[in-house]
Motif scaffolding. Structure first.
Motif, PDB file in Angstrom:
ATOM      1  N   TRP A  45      47.451  21.330   7.012  1.00 37.38           N
ATOM      2  CA  TRP A  45      48.798  21.792   6.721  1.00 37.38           C
ATOM      3  C   TRP A  45      49.832  21.099   7.603  1.00 37.38           C
ATOM      4  O   TRP A  45      50.918  20.716   7.142  1.00 37.38           O
ATOM      5  N   ASN A  46      49.543  20.928   8.898  1.00 41.00           N
ATOM      6  CA  ASN A  46      50.487  20.259   9.793  1.00 41.00           C
ATOM      7  C   ASN A  46      50.666  18.787   9.419  1.00 41.00           C
ATOM      8  O   ASN A  46      51.775  18.251   9.527  1.00 41.00           O
ATOM      9  N   ARG A  47      49.586  18.132   8.995  1.00 40.38           N
ATOM     10  CA  ARG A  47      49.725  16.747   8.557  1.00 40.38           C
ATOM     11  C   ARG A  47      50.588  16.659   7.305  1.00 40.38           C
ATOM     12  O   ARG A  47      51.406  15.754   7.164  1.00 40.38           O
ATOM     13  N   PHE A  48      50.389  17.612   6.392  1.00 44.36           N
ATOM     14  CA  PHE A  48      51.198  17.618   5.176  1.00 44.36           C
ATOM     15  C   PHE A  48      52.665  17.913   5.493  1.00 44.36           C
ATOM     16  O   PHE A  48      53.574  17.293   4.921  1.00 44.36           O
ATOM     17  N   ARG A  49      52.892  18.816   6.412  1.00 45.55           N
ATOM     18  CA  ARG A  49      54.261  19.235   6.727  1.00 45.55           C
ATOM     19  C   ARG A  49      55.026  18.205   7.533  1.00 45.55           C
ATOM     20  O   ARG A  49      56.217  17.955   7.273  1.00 45.55           O
ATOM     21  N   HIS A  50      54.371  17.580   8.496  1.00 46.00           N
ATOM     22  CA  HIS A  50      55.069  16.693   9.422  1.00 46.00           C
ATOM     23  C   HIS A  50      54.924  15.213   9.084  1.00 46.00           C
ATOM     24  O   HIS A  50      55.623  14.387   9.685  1.00 46.00           O
ATOM     25  N   TYR A  91      47.903   9.552   9.459  1.00 46.91           N
ATOM     26  CA  TYR A  91      47.025  10.717   9.320  1.00 46.91           C
ATOM     27  C   TYR A  91      45.880  10.665  10.331  1.00 46.91           C
ATOM     28  O   TYR A  91      45.477  11.706  10.866  1.00 46.91           O
ATOM     29  N   THR A  99      53.494  13.994   5.438  1.00 44.08           N
ATOM     30  CA  THR A  99      53.631  13.752   4.004  1.00 44.08           C
ATOM     31  C   THR A  99      55.041  14.060   3.506  1.00 44.08           C
ATOM     32  O   THR A  99      55.681  13.220   2.855  1.00 44.08           O
ATOM     33  N   LEU A 100      55.528  15.250   3.782  1.00 41.60           N
ATOM     34  CA  LEU A 100      56.842  15.630   3.270  1.00 41.60           C
ATOM     35  C   LEU A 100      57.973  14.756   3.812  1.00 41.60           C
ATOM     36  O   LEU A 100      58.828  14.306   3.028  1.00 41.60           O
ATOM     37  N   ARG A 144      60.401  11.878   1.427  1.00 40.00           N
ATOM     38  CA  ARG A 144      61.775  12.312   1.176  1.00 40.00           C
ATOM     39  C   ARG A 144      62.542  11.378   0.245  1.00 40.00           C
ATOM     40  O   ARG A 144      63.207  11.850  -0.690  1.00 40.00           O
ATOM     41  N   THR A 169      61.128  11.906  -3.211  1.00 47.11           N
ATOM     42  CA  THR A 169      61.491  13.236  -3.690  1.00 47.11           C
ATOM     43  C   THR A 169      62.906  13.250  -4.239  1.00 47.11           C
ATOM     44  O   THR A 169      63.184  13.880  -5.272  1.00 47.11           O
TER      45      THR A 169
END
Length: 323
Positions: free
Chosen positions: A228-233, A217, A235-236, A240, A243
Motif C-alpha cells: 500500500w505504501n509503495r502504491f501511495r507514495h 519499487y 505509483t500515484l 499524476r 491521470t
C-alpha cells in the motif's frame, strides 16, 4: 632531405547550410515555406470544413429563431439571448443538468477506479496475461450501437439476464425495471457507460505504469515499505500526468455521450435519464426548436473547452516546474 607534394589548388570550403541541388544551384528560400504549407494545407482545410465551419454555424444558430421554414427560405431572424433565456427557464433544464453531473461524475469515478485496478493487476507478469488484457478491450472496440443493443437485452425487466441472475442468487425478490423506472434508469445508463469506458482507462494507465522505473519499487521494498505504501507514495505520484490526461479526456467524452443513452432509454422515462446531449436532440429534432437546441449544444462545447483549457494550463505549469 624533404619532399614537397603539390596537390594543386584547394577548393574553398563550402559554408555550412549552403546546400545545392543536383545541378549545383541553391534552392530558393521560399521553396521550403511553400512545401511546408502544401503539407499543412489539407489538415487545415479538413479542420475548417468539418470543425470550425459547423461550430460557427451552431454558435450563430443559437442566436437565431431557426425553424423548419428557415431551411427553405433561409430567413432566421436574430433574437439575441432569447434562446438561452428560454432554456435556462425551462422546467426540465435544472433536472437535466443534475442528471448530466451525476452521470459524468459516476462514470469517471468508477471508470478510473476499475481501470486503475486492472492496470495494476496486469502490470505483473503471469501466464495468458496478454490475451486476457486484449479480451478486456472488446467493450471499447465494439460499436456503441452494438453495445447498447446488447445491454438493452441484458437489462430487460422480464427476460433480461441480469434480473434472472439476481433472482437466482436471491439478491432481489422481484425483477428490477432498469430501463423503465424513473429511479433506476440513470443508474442503468451510467453502469453501461462505465463498462464501455473501463478499457480506455486501463490501457492509458497501464502504459503509465510501464514507464515507472522498477528500481523505485525495489528501493522502497528494501526500506520496508509495504504494497500500500509503495502504491501511495510511488505509483500515484508518478501517474499524476497520465491521470490528468485520462480524467480530462474522459470528462470531455462523457459529457457528450449520446448514443448509449438514446439506445437504452432515449432519455426517459419522464426525462429521468436525460442529459444535455439528449436534451439538445429533443429540442432540435422532436420539438423542432433548432435555436434552443443549438444553444444547449453551445453550452456543452463551452464546458468541454473550459476543461480542456484548464488541462492545458496545468500541463504547461508542470513542464515549467519540471524545468
Amino acid at each position: 632531405m624533404s619532399t614537397t607534394l603539390d596537390s594543386g589548388p584547394v577548393a574553398p570550403a563550402r559554408p555550412v547550410g549552403a546546400r545545392r541541388d543536383g545541378h549545383g544551384r541553391r534552392p530558393r528560400r521560399g521553396t521550403g515555406r511553400w512545401a511546408a504549407f502544401a503539407f499543412i494545407a489539407p489538415a487545415w482545410l479538413y479542420v475548417l470544413g468539418f470543425y470550425l465551419y459547423p461550430l460557427a454555424g451552431s454558435v450563430r444558430m443559437g442566436f437565431q429563431d431557426y425553424t423548419v421554414s428557415s431551411f427553405y427560405t433561409g430567413v432566421a431572424p436574430y433574437v439575441g439571448w432569447d434562446n438561452y433565456t428560454a432554456v435556462f427557464h425551462d422546467s426540465h433544464f435544472s433536472r437535466t443538468v443534475v442528471n448530466t453531473v451525476l452521470f459524468t461524475a459516476g462514470s469517471l469515478a468508477f471508470q478510473f477506479a476499475v481501470g486503475l485496478a486492472l492496470a495494476v493487476f496486469f502490470n505483473r507478469s503471469f501466464p495468458l496475461g496478454g490475451p486476457l488484457r486484449s479480451l478486456l478491450l472488446i467493450p471499447w472496440l465494439l460499436p456503441l450501437v452494438v453495445s447498447g443493443t446488447a445491454w438493452r437485452w441484458i437489462l430487460d425487466t422480464d427476460s433480461g439476464v441480469l434480473n434472472n441472475l439476481l433472482l437466482h442468487l436471491h439478491l432481489t425478490d422481484h425483477p428490477i425495471p432498469w430501463l423503465a423506472s424513473t429511479h433506476d434508469s440513470l443508474i442503468a445508463v451510467t453502469m453501461v457507460n462505465i463498462w464501455v469506458g473501463i478499457p480506455f482507462n486501463m490501457v492509458i494507465l497501464y502504459g503509465g505504469l510501464q514507464s515507472i522505473p522498477g528500481e523505485l519499487y525495489e528501493a522502497a521494498a528494501l526500506d520496508g515499505a509495504g504494497a500500500w505504501n509503495r502504491f501511495r507514495h510511488i505509483t500515484l505520484p508518478m501517474l499524476r500526468p497520465v491521470t490528468a490526461v485520462v480524467l480530462t479526456l474522459g470528462l470531455i467524452y462523457t459529457v457528450k455521450v449520446f448514443d448509449v443513452i438514446m439506445i437504452l432509454t432515449q432519455g426517459g422515462p419522464a426525462g429521468s435519464s436525460q442529459t444535455l446531449t439528449t436534451y439538445a436532440y429533443n429540442l432540435s429534432f422532436q420539438q423542432l426548436e433548432f435555436g434552443r437546441g443549438a444553444a444547449v449544444g453551445n453550452l456543452l462545447i463551452l464546458v468541454a473547452v473550459v476543461f480542456a483549457a484548464v488541462y492545458l494550463r496545468s500541463t504547461r505549469e508542470q513542464r515549467k516546474a519540471g524545468r
